[in-house]
Design an enzyme around this catalytic site. Structure first.
Site, PDB file in Angstrom:
ATOM      1  N   CYS A 108       5.745  50.052  -6.632  1.00 49.76           N
ATOM      2  CA  CYS A 108       5.212  51.401  -6.813  1.00 49.76           C
ATOM      3  C   CYS A 108       5.876  52.420  -5.905  1.00 49.76           C
ATOM      4  O   CYS A 108       5.620  53.617  -6.032  1.00 49.76           O
ATOM      5  CB  CYS A 108       3.701  51.418  -6.599  1.00 49.76           C
ATOM      6  N   CYS A 158       7.236  49.761  -1.262  1.00 51.30           N
ATOM      7  CA  CYS A 158       6.819  48.722  -2.198  1.00 51.30           C
ATOM      8  C   CYS A 158       7.788  48.680  -3.378  1.00 51.30           C
ATOM      9  O   CYS A 158       8.040  49.709  -4.009  1.00 51.30           O
ATOM     10  CB  CYS A 158       5.412  49.013  -2.689  1.00 51.30           C
ATOM     11  N   LYS A 212      10.929   3.226   1.570  1.00 46.10           N
ATOM     12  CA  LYS A 212      10.884   4.696   1.451  1.00 46.10           C
ATOM     13  C   LYS A 212      11.429   5.139   0.095  1.00 46.10           C
ATOM     14  O   LYS A 212      12.363   4.545  -0.431  1.00 46.10           O
ATOM     15  CB  LYS A 212      11.735   5.325   2.567  1.00 46.10           C
ATOM     16  N   CYS A 236      -1.377  50.071  -7.204  1.00 42.16           N
ATOM     17  CA  CYS A 236       0.001  49.596  -7.378  1.00 42.16           C
ATOM     18  C   CYS A 236       0.047  48.632  -8.562  1.00 42.16           C
ATOM     19  O   CYS A 236      -0.753  47.703  -8.639  1.00 42.16           O
ATOM     20  CB  CYS A 236       0.448  48.887  -6.103  1.00 42.16           C
ATOM     21  N   TYR A 252      -5.857   0.960   7.743  1.00 37.13           N
ATOM     22  CA  TYR A 252      -4.990  -0.080   7.169  1.00 37.13           C
ATOM     23  C   TYR A 252      -4.610  -1.174   8.146  1.00 37.13           C
ATOM     24  O   TYR A 252      -3.795  -2.029   7.827  1.00 37.13           O
ATOM     25  CB  TYR A 252      -3.738   0.539   6.558  1.00 37.13           C
ATOM     26  N   CYS A 260       1.568  46.595   0.846  1.00 35.62           N
ATOM     27  CA  CYS A 260       1.491  47.838   0.089  1.00 35.62           C
ATOM     28  C   CYS A 260       0.010  48.183   0.047  1.00 35.62           C
ATOM     29  O   CYS A 260      -0.801  47.378  -0.394  1.00 35.62           O
ATOM     30  CB  CYS A 260       2.027  47.613  -1.329  1.00 35.62           C
ATOM     31  N   LYS A 306       2.446   4.434   1.497  1.00 34.28           N
ATOM     32  CA  LYS A 306       2.629   4.867   2.875  1.00 34.28           C
ATOM     33  C   LYS A 306       2.118   6.298   2.952  1.00 34.28           C
ATOM     34  O   LYS A 306       2.689   7.202   2.347  1.00 34.28           O
ATOM     35  CB  LYS A 306       4.105   4.800   3.253  1.00 34.28           C
ATOM     36  N   ASP A 334       1.344   9.930   4.357  1.00 37.18           N
ATOM     37  CA  ASP A 334       2.143  10.801   5.207  1.00 37.18           C
ATOM     38  C   ASP A 334       1.232  11.678   6.054  1.00 37.18           C
ATOM     39  O   ASP A 334       0.884  12.785   5.691  1.00 37.18           O
ATOM     40  CB  ASP A 334       3.057  11.660   4.328  1.00 37.18           C
ATOM     41  N   GLU A 358       0.857  -1.199   0.000  1.00 31.92           N
ATOM     42  CA  GLU A 358       0.000   0.000   0.000  1.00 31.92           C
ATOM     43  C   GLU A 358       0.886   1.238   0.000  1.00 31.92           C
ATOM     44  O   GLU A 358       2.000   1.190   0.488  1.00 31.92           O
ATOM     45  CB  GLU A 358      -0.847   0.049   1.288  1.00 31.92           C
TER      46      GLU A 358
END
Ligand code: IVH
Length: 680
Positions: A420, A417, A323, A440, A235, A435, A125, A127, A123
């Site tokens: 602008c 910014c 893995k 802008c 599982y 900003c 794995k 996470d 199956e």
């Protein structure tokens, strides 16, 4: 005629039956919707079932049981988690880090078990975070995290909010005890949504889906968990009483029949080659899978053989986690540039020396915000570790300070910014600087891009390079200007010609007819993603109506919280935004109203109403529209089926009829109290 007491008993048990039936129905639809992704009925019908259950439970609070679908949310925050001991320890797995090590595992098993035919189940794995659910007589009584394998934490209240977890097993003859184990995880798309939202809110983002799943389950406030679209896949099992399972294949076939979710992707392997083939297949497909996976788990199929193989320290001999190779790489942080988003948020972005991670070349990575840069102590010129998690945007995981030469530079967030030049501000409680200049150019470019994106007006052929030109040359200074572009101007732009200009003009022409929900999404109102936009559209029906909605009114809608309600109200109060909307109308945008009245929840959901007399706060038509927006059916004639009559000044005979039939008559005030005052 039966004597009255008997009649009463019959009635009560009828309602009891109805409650039971509704709970089963709802649980079944939950499973079809959340696990199988194959809903059988429209959402509105589901909402109606739910509303009926809530109504019956309100009438009979004594009958509310913890396994009722109504009990998924709402538990009060806990101050800490209590320890939960697992009856059967939850083991961890030994790792195999290459195909050769998977083959070694197969050889070990064949030597140990001396079987001529040996099958494995392999199956992906997942996470996430492993948990155990305990069902007694079919009812979920406890859910806990793995913890150290012997003792975990009791997170029952949080697990109850996970929609793929049944609160009651879907069977008439449940086993006396079923302990089932599995992974709680979040899909990549939901992960991205949560992070985008957090980024927009100036909150720290989660580094990967696993952290998000773990963080959400270990929330003291179950309402936070509930908002996080967690899923579960089972599982493994612990202790069982009244259920016989002889193999993993049987387990994977039996659990779904009880309403428990399993991952449909697995393989039965007879040989080491089969195992390796599955390992390669998942590795090849992992970017396309909706969830994050970092390997495959290979388990001996038959449980009697597992017992024969036994356990060493904390890991079973009969299983191994294969893995996938590392998804990290080291590269050089060349520079940190600052990009300006649609809402004006300044985001530092890492410019990297190109490096391949899992087959994809990475040249840049978001650094989220200045606190993130500081926390990781990243300096320009550093060697850094970059990682990719699924299709999630690449990240800079950490710096390698031991490799510094001494000429690395500390990054300072600009005070103006970069697009602008206006002064940027760091708002209270936010990690981000913004900003605030609504015109802008950087913000405008992002807005245009979002406005034309797939979930919004879906204008093909309007890419970011073209948008840059349009804004930089002053051809587009607000959204409506897009519809003023002509073939000739477009054809004269870089990388454009008559054909592409023609195509774009047509695409824009087609986009003039836009459903309200897409427009609302496309406007880029802070906090309003596609699903909220849909909800608002169905509620209000028109832009004008939504623009008038008060904070409290919006708060009465399901799933709208104070942040969103305020963001919507602020958006429509803003002068610049009003001008944008007016401009869109003046260029002939045709906004298709969405049928109001499909939002079902709250006091009017599924109710039949009759209005009579003159209302003071708005006309009867307006009030009817609003009631429909809240899921009510507004009818003309009063009958026994009517739930409420709302009587304004000088009500006619309808109020009398209602009283005669025993239908509640509400004054205008009472009505506003029920749904929120329009002027509040
Ligand atoms: S079986 C004793 N199957 O991996 C075997 N575990 O490193 C019980 N995991 O703690 C686990 N996907 O959290 C199994 N399909 C899967 C899995 C899986 C993820 C996790 C689980 C476990 C860890 C072991």
């Amino acid at each position: 005629m039966l004597p009255p007491p008997f009649v009463r008993v019959t009635l009560v048990s009828d309602e009891r039956l109805a409650i039971d039936m509704l709970r089963r129905e709802i649980a079944r639809h939950n499973y079809r919707y959340h696990v199988l992704d194959e809903p059988e009925i429209p959402d509105a019908e589901y909402d109606a079932l739910f509303a009926r259950l809530l109504e019956l439970e309100r009438r009979h609070p004594d009958w509310v049981t913890p396994d009722s679908p109504s009990q998924r949310v709402g538990a009060a925050p806990a101050t800490e988690f209590t320890p939960a001991r697992h009856r059967v320890p939850m083991l961890s797995l030994a790792n195999a880090t290459s195909e050769d090590e998977l083959r070694d595992f197969d050889r070990r098993m064949r030597d140990l078990l001396a079987q001529s035919a040996l099958a494995y189940v392999a199956e992906p794995k997942l996470d996430g975070l492993s948990v155990e659910l305990v069902y007694e007589d079919g009812v979920l009584v406890r859910g806990s995290t793995r913890g150290d394998g012997i003792t975990g934490e009791d997170v029952t209240a949080n697990l109850r909010t996970v929609r793929t977890i049944p609160l009651r097993l879907d069977t008439d003859r449940p086993p006396a005890l079923l302990e089932v184990r599995g992974e709680v995880y979040i899909e990549k798309s939901a992960f991205r949504e949560v992070n985008e939202q957090r980024e927009a809110d100036g909150l720290p983002v989660f580094a990967n889906p696993r952290n998000l799943a773990a963080g959400s389950l270990r929330q003291l406030d179950p309402r936070v968990t509930a908002a996080r679209s967690l899923r579960m896949a089972c599982y493994d099992v612990g202790d069982l009483d009244g259920l016989e399972l002889g193999s993993q294949q049987e387990l994977l076939a039996t659990l779904p029949r009880l309403g428990l979710p399993v991952n449909p992707l697995y393989a039965v392997c007879q040989t080491a080659d089969d195992v390796v083939a599955f390992y390669r297949r998942v590795q090849g497909e992992r970017d396309d899978l909706p969830y994050e996976t970092d390997g495959v788990v290979v388990k001996v199929d038959r449980f009697d053989l597992r017992r024969a193989a036994g356990t060493v320290s904390r890991s079973p001999r009969w299983a191994v986690a294969g893995k996938f190779p590392a998804e990290r790489a080291v590269t050089r942080l060349r520079d940190i540039v600052v990009s300006v988003g649609r809402t004006g948020v300044l985001t530092p972005v890492a410019v990297l020396d190109p490096v391949r991670v899992r087959g994809v070349e990475i040249t840049s990575a978001t650094l989220h915000n200045e606190d993130d840069v500081q926390a990781k102590d990243l300096r320009i010129g550093d060697h850094v570790v970059v990682q990719r998690a699924g299709d999630v945007i690449p990240q800079v995981a950490s710096a390698l300070p031991e490799l510094r030469a001494g000429d690395e530079r500390v990054f300072v967030m600009p005070q103006t910014c970069p697009a602008c030049g206006s002064t940027v501000v760091r708002l209270d409680g936010e990690a981000a600087r913004r900003c605030l200049n609504t015109v802008c150019p950087a913000r405008l470019k992002q807005s245009v891009w979002h406005f034309a994106s797939k979930g919004a007006l879906d204008v093909h052929g309007l890419g970011s390079q073209l948008i840059d030109q349009l804004v930089d040359r002053g051809l587009v200074s607000r959204l409506g200007d897009l519809f003023r572009l002509d073939r000739q101007t477009l054809a004269g732009l870089d990388r454009m010609g008559p054909t592409s200009a023609e195509r774009l003009v047509r695409a824009l022409e087609a986009a003039r007819d836009v459903p309200l929900d897409r427009l609302l999404y496309g406007l880029g109102i802070p906090e309003v993603g596609a699903s909220t936009a849909g909800l608002l559209a169905r509620y209000a029906g028109t832009v004008e109506r939504l623009a008038q909605a008060s904070r409290d009114e919006l708060l009465s809608l399901p799933t709208i919280g104070p942040h969103t309600a305020e963001a919507v109200v602020d958006y429509f109060q803003n002068e610049e935004n009003r001008r944008t909307l007016e401009d869109l109308r003046s260029v002939g945008l045709r906004i298709a109203a969405v049928e109001a009245g499909t939002v079902a929840a709250g006091p009017l959901a599924g109710k039949r109403l009759v209005f009579t007399g003159t209302l003071s706060a708005m006309t009867r038509d307006e009030a009817s529209a609003r009631a429909r927006g809240l899921g009510a059916k507004v009818v003309d004639a009063v009958s026994r089926k009517t739930d409420y009559v709302i009587a304004g000044a000088q009500p006619g005979g309808k109020a009398e009829t209602a009283r005669a039939l025993g239908v509640p008559v509400l004054s205008e005030d009472e009505f506003w109290n029920l749904i929120g005052r329009p002027d509040a």
